[in-house]
Scaffold this motif. Sequence first.
Motif, PDB file in Angstrom:
ATOM      1  N   PRO A 193      -8.905  -9.109  15.222  1.00 56.69           N
ATOM      2  CA  PRO A 193      -8.688  -7.680  15.459  1.00 56.69           C
ATOM      3  C   PRO A 193      -8.479  -6.928  14.157  1.00 56.69           C
ATOM      4  CG  PRO A 193      -6.662  -8.869  15.871  1.00 56.69           C
ATOM      5  CD  PRO A 193      -7.715  -9.906  15.575  1.00 56.69           C
ATOM      6  N   ARG A 194      -8.985  -5.719  14.087  1.00 61.78           N
ATOM      7  CA  ARG A 194      -8.800  -4.851  12.929  1.00 61.78           C
ATOM      8  C   ARG A 194      -8.522  -3.426  13.427  1.00 61.78           C
ATOM      9  NH1 ARG A 194      -8.854  -9.409  11.203  1.00 61.78           N
ATOM     10  NH2 ARG A 194      -9.879 -10.170   9.321  1.00 61.78           N
ATOM     11  N   SER A 246       0.826  -1.205   0.000  1.00 57.08           N
ATOM     12  CA  SER A 246       0.000   0.000   0.000  1.00 57.08           C
ATOM     13  C   SER A 246       0.861   1.256   0.000  1.00 57.08           C
ATOM     14  CB  SER A 246      -0.906   0.021   1.232  1.00 57.08           C
ATOM     15  OG  SER A 246      -1.689  -1.143   1.284  1.00 57.08           O
ATOM     16  N   PRO A 247       0.551   2.213  -0.851  1.00 56.22           N
ATOM     17  CA  PRO A 247       1.253   3.496  -0.774  1.00 56.22           C
ATOM     18  C   PRO A 247       0.856   4.240   0.489  1.00 56.22           C
ATOM     19  CG  PRO A 247      -0.549   3.642  -2.340  1.00 56.22           C
ATOM     20  CD  PRO A 247      -0.469   2.195  -1.911  1.00 56.22           C
ATOM     21  N   ALA A 248       1.777   4.935   1.092  1.00 55.26           N
ATOM     22  CA  ALA A 248       1.495   5.666   2.332  1.00 55.26           C
ATOM     23  C   ALA A 248       1.757   7.150   2.114  1.00 55.26           C
ATOM     24  CB  ALA A 248       2.364   5.142   3.470  1.00 55.26           C
ATOM     25  N   ALA A 252      -2.929   4.180   8.928  1.00 54.56           N
ATOM     26  CA  ALA A 252      -3.490   3.525   7.756  1.00 54.56           C
ATOM     27  C   ALA A 252      -2.635   3.862   6.529  1.00 54.56           C
ATOM     28  CB  ALA A 252      -4.933   3.969   7.566  1.00 54.56           C
ATOM     29  N   PRO A 253      -2.763   3.079   5.450  1.00 56.44           N
ATOM     30  CA  PRO A 253      -3.742   2.033   5.197  1.00 56.44           C
ATOM     31  C   PRO A 253      -3.483   0.754   5.992  1.00 56.44           C
ATOM     32  CG  PRO A 253      -2.209   2.191   3.362  1.00 56.44           C
ATOM     33  CD  PRO A 253      -1.913   3.340   4.268  1.00 56.44           C
ATOM     34  N   TYR A 254      -4.451  -0.148   5.953  1.00 57.90           N
ATOM     35  CA  TYR A 254      -4.427  -1.352   6.768  1.00 57.90           C
ATOM     36  C   TYR A 254      -3.490  -2.399   6.165  1.00 57.90           C
ATOM     37  CZ  TYR A 254      -6.066  -5.498   9.243  1.00 57.90           C
ATOM     38  OH  TYR A 254      -6.127  -6.650   9.988  1.00 57.90           O
ATOM     39  N   PHE A 282       1.744  -1.454   9.425  1.00 57.90           N
ATOM     40  CA  PHE A 282       1.171  -0.280  10.077  1.00 57.90           C
ATOM     41  C   PHE A 282       0.296  -0.651  11.271  1.00 57.90           C
ATOM     42  CE2 PHE A 282       1.315   1.333   5.502  1.00 57.90           C
ATOM     43  CZ  PHE A 282       2.589   1.857   5.659  1.00 57.90           C
ATOM     44  N   THR A 283       0.417  -1.903  11.749  1.00 57.12           N
ATOM     45  CA  THR A 283      -0.361  -2.362  12.886  1.00 57.12           C
ATOM     46  C   THR A 283       0.563  -2.780  14.020  1.00 57.12           C
ATOM     47  OG1 THR A 283      -0.411  -4.743  12.367  1.00 57.12           O
ATOM     48  CG2 THR A 283      -2.014  -3.320  11.233  1.00 57.12           C
TER      49      THR A 283
END
Length: 238
Positions: free
Chosen positions: A144-145, A100-102, A152-154, A158-159
């Motif tokens: 969990p989410r 995912s691009p951030a 984000a993105p998910y 990034f968690t």
Amino acid sequence: MERKPVETTGQARWGIRFTGVVQGVGFRPLVSVIAHELGLTGFVYNDAAGVYVEVQGDETLLRAFVEAVQARKAPTARIDDTVITVHPVADETAFLILPSPAGDTMSTFIGADTAPCEACLKELTDPEDRRYGYSFINCTHCGPRYTIIEKAPYDRQFTTMAPFTMCSFCQAEYDDLHGRRYHAEPTACGVCGPRYSLLDAQGNAVECGLDNAEEDVFAVVRNHIANGDIVAVKGIGG
């Protein structure tokens, strides 16, 4: 609402923007599975606005692809808008889930935490399963989410799962196109994932049996509760 692209014939390439609750609900894995089923090429990724797909193949199959995503999305997903644009046909042979691009300001929603699904509960209670009794069991359908997101993105990076490197078995499940844990970002097990531990009021670790196994931790906690002590328990989202 679907905005139809300009009519084309034969091979075509569509850029498709899905917005709504489309992150943390198994949306990218579903998109990839359907694209593979239909023999389409292209890519999918999460970004600040939701989920973006470029998909290529016979136009009839592209329409079937969009209809299948709408029909087969998880109950926890919600598609608010589907915007389709036409792109030049590219030279490619595969369909990929891309990083995912951030960096952009977020304008999308992240799915909520959900209780374990029936398949995970079956594994959880099966003494022969490698996740037997594992508190943090999850798959693309549950787990969990929202509470593990740091930004984000998910994506896993990034968690709060970022420090936990998947073991070879979990990585194989994560990469398995036909499995329940295909690109499930919180994928983990008792070997490579988080585990419960017990801390005292000062934050010091409390020894709970020889191996400090989770069942020992829970046994000690039950004893504390039975003795009238106050215990705070963190859930699967931390």
